[in-house]
Design a protein around this motif. Sequence first.
Motif, PDB file in Angstrom:
ATOM      1  N   LEU A 466      20.175 -48.454 -28.665  1.00  0.00           N
ATOM      2  CA  LEU A 466      20.494 -48.961 -27.334  1.00  0.00           C
ATOM      3  C   LEU A 466      21.946 -48.672 -26.984  1.00  0.00           C
ATOM      4  CD1 LEU A 466      19.768 -50.543 -24.800  1.00  0.00           C
ATOM      5  CD2 LEU A 466      20.166 -52.670 -26.067  1.00  0.00           C
ATOM      6  N   LYS A 467      22.849 -48.834 -27.962  1.00  0.00           N
ATOM      7  CA  LYS A 467      24.268 -48.564 -27.703  1.00  0.00           C
ATOM      8  C   LYS A 467      24.498 -47.091 -27.360  1.00  0.00           C
ATOM      9  CE  LYS A 467      27.266 -48.820 -31.096  1.00  0.00           C
ATOM     10  NZ  LYS A 467      28.162 -49.437 -32.100  1.00  0.00           N
ATOM     11  N   ASP A 468      23.842 -46.212 -28.084  1.00  0.00           N
ATOM     12  CA  ASP A 468      23.974 -44.784 -27.783  1.00  0.00           C
ATOM     13  C   ASP A 468      23.506 -44.480 -26.370  1.00  0.00           C
ATOM     14  OD1 ASP A 468      24.976 -44.322 -30.290  1.00  0.00           O
ATOM     15  OD2 ASP A 468      23.080 -43.606 -31.141  1.00  0.00           O
ATOM     16  N   SER A 469      22.441 -45.155 -25.952  1.00  0.00           N
ATOM     17  CA  SER A 469      21.920 -44.961 -24.592  1.00  0.00           C
ATOM     18  C   SER A 469      22.921 -45.458 -23.553  1.00  0.00           C
ATOM     19  CB  SER A 469      20.589 -45.702 -24.443  1.00  0.00           C
ATOM     20  OG  SER A 469      20.138 -45.673 -23.111  1.00  0.00           O
ATOM     21  N   VAL A 470      23.555 -46.612 -23.812  1.00  0.00           N
ATOM     22  CA  VAL A 470      24.552 -47.160 -22.882  1.00  0.00           C
ATOM     23  C   VAL A 470      25.748 -46.221 -22.761  1.00  0.00           C
ATOM     24  CG1 VAL A 470      26.230 -49.028 -22.555  1.00  0.00           C
ATOM     25  CG2 VAL A 470      23.876 -49.567 -23.212  1.00  0.00           C
ATOM     26  N   LEU A 471      26.237 -45.716 -23.904  1.00  0.00           N
ATOM     27  CA  LEU A 471      27.391 -44.813 -23.881  1.00  0.00           C
ATOM     28  C   LEU A 471      27.065 -43.523 -23.134  1.00  0.00           C
ATOM     29  CD1 LEU A 471      28.770 -45.244 -27.528  1.00  0.00           C
ATOM     30  CD2 LEU A 471      29.631 -46.263 -25.421  1.00  0.00           C
ATOM     31  N   ALA A 472      25.853 -43.016 -23.332  1.00  0.00           N
ATOM     32  CA  ALA A 472      25.455 -41.792 -22.626  1.00  0.00           C
ATOM     33  C   ALA A 472      25.400 -42.035 -21.118  1.00  0.00           C
ATOM     34  CB  ALA A 472      24.099 -41.310 -23.145  1.00  0.00           C
ATOM     35  N   GLY A 473      24.883 -43.205 -20.708  1.00  0.00           N
ATOM     36  CA  GLY A 473      24.821 -43.536 -19.285  1.00  0.00           C
ATOM     37  C   GLY A 473      26.207 -43.670 -18.667  1.00  0.00           C
TER      38      GLY A 473
END
Length: 543
Positions: A466-473
Amino acid sequence: MNLLPKSSKEFGSVDYWEKFFQQRGKKAFEWYGTYLELCGVLHKYIKPRERVLVIGCGNSELSEQLYDVGYQDIVNIDISEAVIKQMKERNASRRPQMSFLKMDMTQMEFPDASFQVVLDKGTLDAVLTDEEEKTLQQVDRMLAEVGRVLQGRETEWLFGMEEGRKQLAASAGFRRLITVALHRGQQYDGMDSVQAELSTRVMELAPAGMPPQQQVPFLSVGGDIGVRTVQHQDRSPLSGDYVIEDVQGDDRRYFRRLIFLSNRNVVQSEARLLKDVSHRAQKKRKKDKKKQRPADTPEELPPAPGQSIDKSYLCCEHHKAMIAGLALLRNPELLLESPLALLVVGLGGGSLPLFVHDHFPKSRVDAVEIDPSMLEVATRWFGFAQSERMKVHIADGLDYISSLAGGEAPPLYDIIMFDVDSKDPRLGMSCPPPAFVDQPFLQKVRNILTHEGVFILNLVCRDVALKDSVLAGLKAVFPVLYVRRIEGEVNEILFCRLHAGQKLATPELLEKAQALERTLRKPGRGWDDSYVLSDMLKTVKIV
């Protein structure tokens, strides 16, 4: 009369229990122990004002006797319609506040986090009659429902989800880990007292073949051990029950904390007290208890004036890092004379916006808080005050920013800060709520940021994917993204900028932070000497 089943499997049958209670009649049936045998344990771990759910209540007198000694917020459920009818008739007049409901404990109808205590005196044994897959699945459903309706850390991602528990065990460095919840109201002098009480039970769960003298380490997550002085407690329609409490820190200084009881192991806001008012109040309270006083006289709480708060001191490391983000602006050494515009979403005790307001005399701060009760808490208990340069807007941060961004001439902010928690502890991200990092919303944040502005976000996310997804966004909307991990905590502070040309290497960041700090440390500024601004940016990484 033989009421025993023909086989243990019948214990899990609704028909068996219907017949059992019809034949048993009104005579109480006690599994494993009576109230008198159990009351010592029950009174130690359950507080009279807590909401209690009794699952598989049967016609035991346990709930009735708890009610009669002051535990009056009790809900009882059972799958037997016959016994629920009996218990309603038996208690309707004598115990009007206690309820009995026909309900399956594997499919309960209560909202999440409805109870502080779930009490089971034998129902799990009635379900776990063998180790067949179907039986174990039934047990899993029961325990999942118990976790869902409980208020406490048991439902948090770290403890309630398999991925979270694996991460917890890995971080502790052990293959077998037992987690025990320490609830508010349980008071221990220190970890030795906790260990003395739990050691016997822990050893019962030790792996086969472990040497009897093997030392089992006890680890603590959070700071719940020790004595707290509750100054105030109340209920917010939005945030639920909360308390204001004073605690003594390691340096013997006292600190004031705001705690939401729905997430009771997380300190929502914290401020240092100028004097040990909590300690003096506590001594006074102990002295007063020795005096005779009428039973109907309420105990006086000590006053909590705003001037008792040390407004120059930031308790939270993530707040210190967020303030350091102001050094990313152009000409940081001139910021004290610059008309800065800041938007802070999430008020809490108000220490973050108040610190900016007090240390940057030309700044204008808009703080957005969804819960009006928090404005009252910040004002009464944390020394917060609005002014011409500090305005609080009671609104949902999502709606407020969307409204600003959708206007014909939206206001522009030099700094936008998000420090807002999620109300769902089961997510792997407790700050901010997921909607605050959706790309369409981030575009709205971008639209109200000045060309040189900085968007600063407090991210608390244990779920790696989830954190990787937030950083990518975030990276898709803000080309320059710095991450600063808070040592010893889950918090990560993200500094986001609009243009790739604004990327700075660490030495340049430190130079700008030092320039700002030199200005803030000038005589008469009231700067906290322990706060080294440049230290907050030393470990920043560019994503």
